[in-house]
Design a protein around this motif. Structure first.
Motif, mmCIF file in Angstrom:
data_model
loop_
_atom_site.group_PDB
_atom_site.id
_atom_site.type_symbol
_atom_site.label_atom_id
_atom_site.label_comp_id
_atom_site.label_asym_id
_atom_site.label_seq_id
_atom_site.Cartn_x
_atom_site.Cartn_y
_atom_site.Cartn_z
ATOM 1 N N ARG A 28 0.941 -1.026 -0.247
ATOM 2 C CA ARG A 28 0.385 -0.025 -0.093
ATOM 3 C C ARG A 28 1.214 1.410 -0.026
ATOM 4 O O ARG A 28 0.634 1.877 -0.781
ATOM 5 C CB ARG A 28 -0.772 -0.133 1.771
ATOM 6 C CG ARG A 28 -2.041 -0.917 1.283
ATOM 7 C CD ARG A 28 -2.997 -0.772 2.433
ATOM 8 N NE ARG A 28 -2.156 -0.243 3.695
ATOM 9 C CZ ARG A 28 -2.285 0.105 4.519
ATOM 10 N NH1 ARG A 28 -2.972 1.668 3.985
ATOM 11 N NH2 ARG A 28 -1.864 0.063 5.087
ATOM 12 N N HIS A 29 1.594 1.257 1.320
ATOM 13 C CA HIS A 29 2.435 1.915 1.498
ATOM 14 C C HIS A 29 4.035 2.073 0.703
ATOM 15 O O HIS A 29 4.505 1.489 1.723
ATOM 16 C CB HIS A 29 2.844 3.492 2.366
ATOM 17 C CG HIS A 29 1.326 4.185 2.415
ATOM 18 N ND1 HIS A 29 0.631 3.643 3.465
ATOM 19 C CD2 HIS A 29 0.709 4.237 1.300
ATOM 20 C CE1 HIS A 29 -0.687 4.759 3.685
ATOM 21 N NE2 HIS A 29 -0.725 4.668 2.427
ATOM 22 N N HIS A 30 4.964 1.560 -0.589
ATOM 23 C CA HIS A 30 5.882 0.495 -0.768
ATOM 24 C C HIS A 30 7.369 1.268 -0.739
ATOM 25 O O HIS A 30 7.956 1.254 -0.064
ATOM 26 C CB HIS A 30 5.458 0.234 -2.328
ATOM 27 C CG HIS A 30 5.670 -0.634 -2.592
ATOM 28 N ND1 HIS A 30 5.916 -2.504 -2.607
ATOM 29 C CD2 HIS A 30 8.010 -0.329 -3.063
ATOM 30 C CE1 HIS A 30 6.948 -2.780 -3.083
ATOM 31 N NE2 HIS A 30 7.711 -2.096 -3.006
ATOM 32 N N CYS A 31 7.465 2.957 -1.347
ATOM 33 C CA CYS A 31 8.303 3.401 -0.583
ATOM 34 C C CYS A 31 8.542 5.375 -1.284
ATOM 35 O O CYS A 31 6.559 5.588 -1.557
ATOM 36 C CB CYS A 31 9.272 2.526 -2.520
ATOM 37 S SG CYS A 31 9.009 2.758 -3.956
ATOM 38 N N LEU A 32 9.090 6.091 -0.905
ATOM 39 C CA LEU A 32 8.334 7.084 -0.985
ATOM 40 C C LEU A 32 9.849 8.208 -1.763
ATOM 41 O O LEU A 32 10.998 7.742 -1.467
ATOM 42 C CB LEU A 32 8.964 7.855 0.427
ATOM 43 C CG LEU A 32 8.481 9.135 0.557
ATOM 44 C CD1 LEU A 32 7.849 10.068 0.288
ATOM 45 C CD2 LEU A 32 8.829 9.607 2.336
ATOM 46 N N LEU A 33 10.096 8.734 -2.866
ATOM 47 C CA LEU A 33 11.441 8.969 -3.098
ATOM 48 C C LEU A 33 10.848 10.922 -2.782
ATOM 49 O O LEU A 33 9.576 11.324 -2.754
ATOM 50 C CB LEU A 33 10.113 9.240 -4.718
ATOM 51 C CG LEU A 33 10.537 8.393 -5.424
ATOM 52 C CD1 LEU A 33 10.260 9.151 -6.640
ATOM 53 C CD2 LEU A 33 12.457 8.633 -6.251
ATOM 54 N N GLU A 34 12.074 11.565 -2.056
ATOM 55 C CA GLU A 34 12.515 12.758 -2.485
ATOM 56 C C GLU A 34 13.138 13.587 -3.777
ATOM 57 O O GLU A 34 14.278 13.334 -3.254
ATOM 58 C CB GLU A 34 12.945 13.194 -0.838
ATOM 59 C CG GLU A 34 12.917 14.532 -0.585
ATOM 60 C CD GLU A 34 13.794 15.277 0.228
ATOM 61 O OE1 GLU A 34 13.929 16.032 0.547
ATOM 62 O OE2 GLU A 34 14.055 14.332 1.019
ATOM 63 N N ILE A 35 12.338 14.584 -3.990
ATOM 64 C CA ILE A 35 13.010 15.162 -4.633
ATOM 65 C C ILE A 35 13.300 16.760 -4.769
ATOM 66 O O ILE A 35 12.235 17.145 -4.556
ATOM 67 C CB ILE A 35 11.902 14.998 -6.412
ATOM 68 C CG1 ILE A 35 11.662 13.306 -7.440
ATOM 69 C CG2 ILE A 35 12.864 16.178 -7.668
ATOM 70 C CD1 ILE A 35 10.371 13.712 -7.286
ATOM 71 N N ASP A 36 14.396 16.877 -4.083
ATOM 72 C CA ASP A 36 14.617 17.814 -3.543
ATOM 73 C C ASP A 36 16.482 18.314 -4.707
ATOM 74 O O ASP A 36 17.654 18.331 -4.399
ATOM 75 C CB ASP A 36 15.256 18.384 -2.754
ATOM 76 C CG ASP A 36 15.708 19.437 -2.138
ATOM 77 O OD1 ASP A 36 15.141 20.655 -2.739
ATOM 78 O OD2 ASP A 36 15.820 19.104 -1.176
ATOM 79 N N LEU A 37 16.146 18.233 -6.211
ATOM 80 C CA LEU A 37 17.139 18.881 -7.566
ATOM 81 C C LEU A 37 17.881 19.451 -6.732
ATOM 82 O O LEU A 37 17.766 21.185 -5.718
ATOM 83 C CB LEU A 37 16.464 19.535 -8.287
ATOM 84 C CG LEU A 37 15.789 18.400 -8.946
ATOM 85 C CD1 LEU A 37 15.237 18.932 -10.331
ATOM 86 C CD2 LEU A 37 15.624 16.881 -9.667
ATOM 87 N N PRO A 38 19.421 18.781 -6.488
ATOM 88 C CA PRO A 38 19.766 18.271 -7.323
ATOM 89 C C PRO A 38 19.847 17.315 -7.059
ATOM 90 O O PRO A 38 19.888 15.986 -7.462
ATOM 91 C CB PRO A 38 21.488 18.711 -7.658
ATOM 92 C CG PRO A 38 21.882 19.483 -6.925
ATOM 93 C CD PRO A 38 20.528 20.352 -5.865
ATOM 94 N N SER A 39 19.662 16.652 -5.918
ATOM 95 C CA SER A 39 18.890 15.724 -5.157
ATOM 96 C C SER A 39 17.528 14.913 -5.324
ATOM 97 O O SER A 39 16.671 16.019 -5.520
ATOM 98 C CB SER A 39 19.522 16.135 -3.204
ATOM 99 O OG SER A 39 19.513 14.314 -2.768
ATOM 100 N N ILE A 40 17.932 13.050 -5.412
ATOM 101 C CA ILE A 40 16.889 12.586 -5.593
ATOM 102 C C ILE A 40 17.017 10.817 -4.813
ATOM 103 O O ILE A 40 17.927 11.101 -5.162
ATOM 104 C CB ILE A 40 16.294 12.130 -6.943
ATOM 105 C CG1 ILE A 40 16.744 13.529 -7.737
ATOM 106 C CG2 ILE A 40 15.370 11.723 -6.937
ATOM 107 C CD1 ILE A 40 16.653 13.843 -9.632
#
Length: 137
Positions: free
Chosen positions: A51-63
């Motif tokens: 249901r909640h598999h994984c989390l992406l944090e996009i804070d360019l240039p860092s991912i």
């Protein structure tokens, strides 16, 4: 002003070819839950996705990506980065390592049988390249 964007493209799974575009600092919850930002279907084909598999944090240039105690794990370029310690344990009670992992352009993220390719696009660099190719007149 940051003109870069991140594109996640489904390269294996359903719907193949589907793109998800992120242009600002974002958190993207991936899973089958109704509250997920990138929601995969609750069908037999996706039954191996939590249901909640994984989390992406996009804070360019860092991912960054972190597994959230999924039952079957999250993979980056075929390398498992996390899952529950014990399949019978719920993520809320698992004390496993849910460390964030850095992602780079071209990385492939696998959740269940679905595979995404990550692409970073810098619009300003692309515009500069296009301008340099234009004939001067």
């Amino acid at each position: 002003m940051n003109s870069a964007k991140v594109i996640l493209t489904v390269i294996h799974g359903n719907p193949e070819g589907q793109e998800y575009v992120f242009e600002d600092h974002s958190w993207c919850l991936i899973g089958r839950g109704t509250d997920c930002d990138l929601r995969l279907p609750k069908d037999f084909e996706h039954a191996d996705i939590s249901r909640h598999h994984c989390l992406l944090e996009i804070d360019l240039p860092s991912i960054r990506i972190r597994d959230l105690g999924s039952k079957n794990g999250t993979y980056i370029n075929s390398l498992k980065i996390g899952q529950r310690s014990f399949a019978a344990m719920t993520p809320e009670f698992d004390l496993g390592d849910f460390a964030a992992h850095e992602l780079r352009d071209g990385d492939e993220i696998q959740v269940g049988h679905t595979v995404f390719r990550l692409e970073t696009v810098d619009s300003s660099a692309m515009a500069d390249t296009m301008a340099s190719l234009m004939p001067m007149g």
